[in-house]
Design a protein around this motif. Structure first.
Motif, PDB file in Angstrom:
ATOM      1  N   ASN A   6       5.021  25.181  16.826  1.00  0.00           N
ATOM      2  CA  ASN A   6       5.055  25.443  15.385  1.00  0.00           C
ATOM      3  C   ASN A   6       4.008  24.603  14.641  1.00  0.00           C
ATOM      4  N   ILE A   7       2.774  24.617  15.168  1.00  0.00           N
ATOM      5  CA  ILE A   7       1.660  23.890  14.555  1.00  0.00           C
ATOM      6  C   ILE A   7       0.610  24.910  14.136  1.00  0.00           C
ATOM      7  N   LYS A   8       0.307  24.940  12.870  1.00  0.00           N
ATOM      8  CA  LYS A   8      -0.659  25.903  12.361  1.00  0.00           C
ATOM      9  C   LYS A   8      -2.072  25.335  12.267  1.00  0.00           C
ATOM     10  N   HIS A   9      -2.198  24.056  12.092  1.00  0.00           N
ATOM     11  CA  HIS A   9      -3.483  23.403  11.870  1.00  0.00           C
ATOM     12  C   HIS A   9      -4.137  23.058  13.207  1.00  0.00           C
ATOM     13  N   ARG A  10      -5.212  23.758  13.561  1.00  0.00           N
ATOM     14  CA  ARG A  10      -5.866  23.556  14.859  1.00  0.00           C
ATOM     15  C   ARG A  10      -6.353  22.125  15.086  1.00  0.00           C
ATOM     16  N   PRO A  11      -7.003  21.481  14.097  1.00  0.00           N
ATOM     17  CA  PRO A  11      -7.443  20.089  14.340  1.00  0.00           C
ATOM     18  C   PRO A  11      -6.279  19.133  14.627  1.00  0.00           C
ATOM     19  N   THR A  12      -5.160  19.318  13.968  1.00  0.00           N
ATOM     20  CA  THR A  12      -3.983  18.482  14.234  1.00  0.00           C
ATOM     21  C   THR A  12      -3.535  18.670  15.674  1.00  0.00           C
ATOM     22  N   PHE A  13      -3.461  19.920  16.107  1.00  0.00           N
ATOM     23  CA  PHE A  13      -3.062  20.213  17.483  1.00  0.00           C
ATOM     24  C   PHE A  13      -4.038  19.589  18.479  1.00  0.00           C
ATOM     25  N   ARG A  14      -5.311  19.785  18.227  1.00  0.00           N
ATOM     26  CA  ARG A  14      -6.348  19.286  19.129  1.00  0.00           C
ATOM     27  C   ARG A  14      -6.320  17.757  19.223  1.00  0.00           C
ATOM     28  N   ASP A  15      -6.293  17.088  18.062  1.00  0.00           N
ATOM     29  CA  ASP A  15      -6.408  15.626  18.022  1.00  0.00           C
ATOM     30  C   ASP A  15      -5.121  14.894  18.409  1.00  0.00           C
ATOM     31  N   ASN A  16      -3.972  15.459  18.081  1.00  0.00           N
ATOM     32  CA  ASN A  16      -2.711  14.745  18.274  1.00  0.00           C
ATOM     33  C   ASN A  16      -1.922  15.175  19.510  1.00  0.00           C
ATOM     34  N   TYR A  17      -2.232  16.344  20.026  1.00  0.00           N
ATOM     35  CA  TYR A  17      -1.486  16.862  21.173  1.00  0.00           C
ATOM     36  C   TYR A  17      -2.400  17.071  22.386  1.00  0.00           C
ATOM     37  N   LEU A  18      -3.382  17.953  22.224  1.00  0.00           N
ATOM     38  CA  LEU A  18      -4.202  18.391  23.343  1.00  0.00           C
ATOM     39  C   LEU A  18      -5.073  17.282  23.938  1.00  0.00           C
ATOM     40  N   HIS A  19      -5.889  16.640  23.108  1.00  0.00           N
ATOM     41  CA  HIS A  19      -6.805  15.618  23.628  1.00  0.00           C
ATOM     42  C   HIS A  19      -6.080  14.426  24.255  1.00  0.00           C
ATOM     43  N   PRO A  20      -5.008  13.885  23.652  1.00  0.00           N
ATOM     44  CA  PRO A  20      -4.310  12.779  24.329  1.00  0.00           C
ATOM     45  C   PRO A  20      -3.756  13.182  25.700  1.00  0.00           C
ATOM     46  N   ALA A  21      -3.242  14.409  25.819  1.00  0.00           N
ATOM     47  CA  ALA A  21      -2.695  14.869  27.102  1.00  0.00           C
ATOM     48  C   ALA A  21      -3.810  15.082  28.128  1.00  0.00           C
ATOM     49  N   LEU A  22      -4.941  15.630  27.676  1.00  0.00           N
ATOM     50  CA  LEU A  22      -6.081  15.812  28.580  1.00  0.00           C
ATOM     51  C   LEU A  22      -6.631  14.462  29.028  1.00  0.00           C
ATOM     52  N   ASN A  23      -6.794  13.532  28.092  1.00  0.00           N
ATOM     53  CA  ASN A  23      -7.337  12.203  28.412  1.00  0.00           C
ATOM     54  C   ASN A  23      -6.438  11.427  29.376  1.00  0.00           C
ATOM     55  N   ALA A  24      -5.134  11.651  29.273  1.00  0.00           N
ATOM     56  CA  ALA A  24      -4.183  10.983  30.169  1.00  0.00           C
ATOM     57  C   ALA A  24      -4.033  11.738  31.490  1.00  0.00           C
TER      58      ALA A  24
END
Length: 102
Positions: A37-55
């Motif tokens: 339930n996230i509409k804002h792509r930058p929020t998703f990318r910066d707060n969810y996707l990139h931390p999971a990819l980096n880890a």
């Protein structure tokens, strides 16, 4: 590029939500945002996707083409292990309830 400032706990909770959304298989970024339930792509990318990819908890299905419109994400072995560990830990207190120790 400025990165948002977050507490490690907040970031962990968001990554955990992302991992749980991927436990049933690969999903596109759109499907993940919809599930979370996230509409804002930058929020998703910066707060969810990139931390999971980096880890290294998730990985791209097409790593050589990160911006491909058919790109999906899936759990790595490390991500699956983390989910399994958390599920096991959350079930442990319930297994012992009602039992008397000797």
């Amino acid at each position: 590029m400025n990165q948002p400032i977050q507490s490690p706990i907040q970031s962990y909770d968001q990554v955990q939500r992302l991992l749980l959304a991927l436990k049933d298989g690969e999903k596109s970024p759109y499907d993940l945002r919809s599930t979370l339930n996230i509409k804002h792509r930058p929020t998703f990318r910066d707060n969810y996707l990139h931390p999971a990819l980096n880890a290294r908890l998730i990985e791209m299905t097409i790593p050589e083409k990160p911006t491909n419109n058919k790109q999906k994400y899936r759990l790595t072995a490390k991500g699956k292990a983390l989910i399994d560990k958390e599920v096991t830990e959350s079930e442990e207190p319930n297994q012992n309830s009602g039992k008397k120790s000797l």
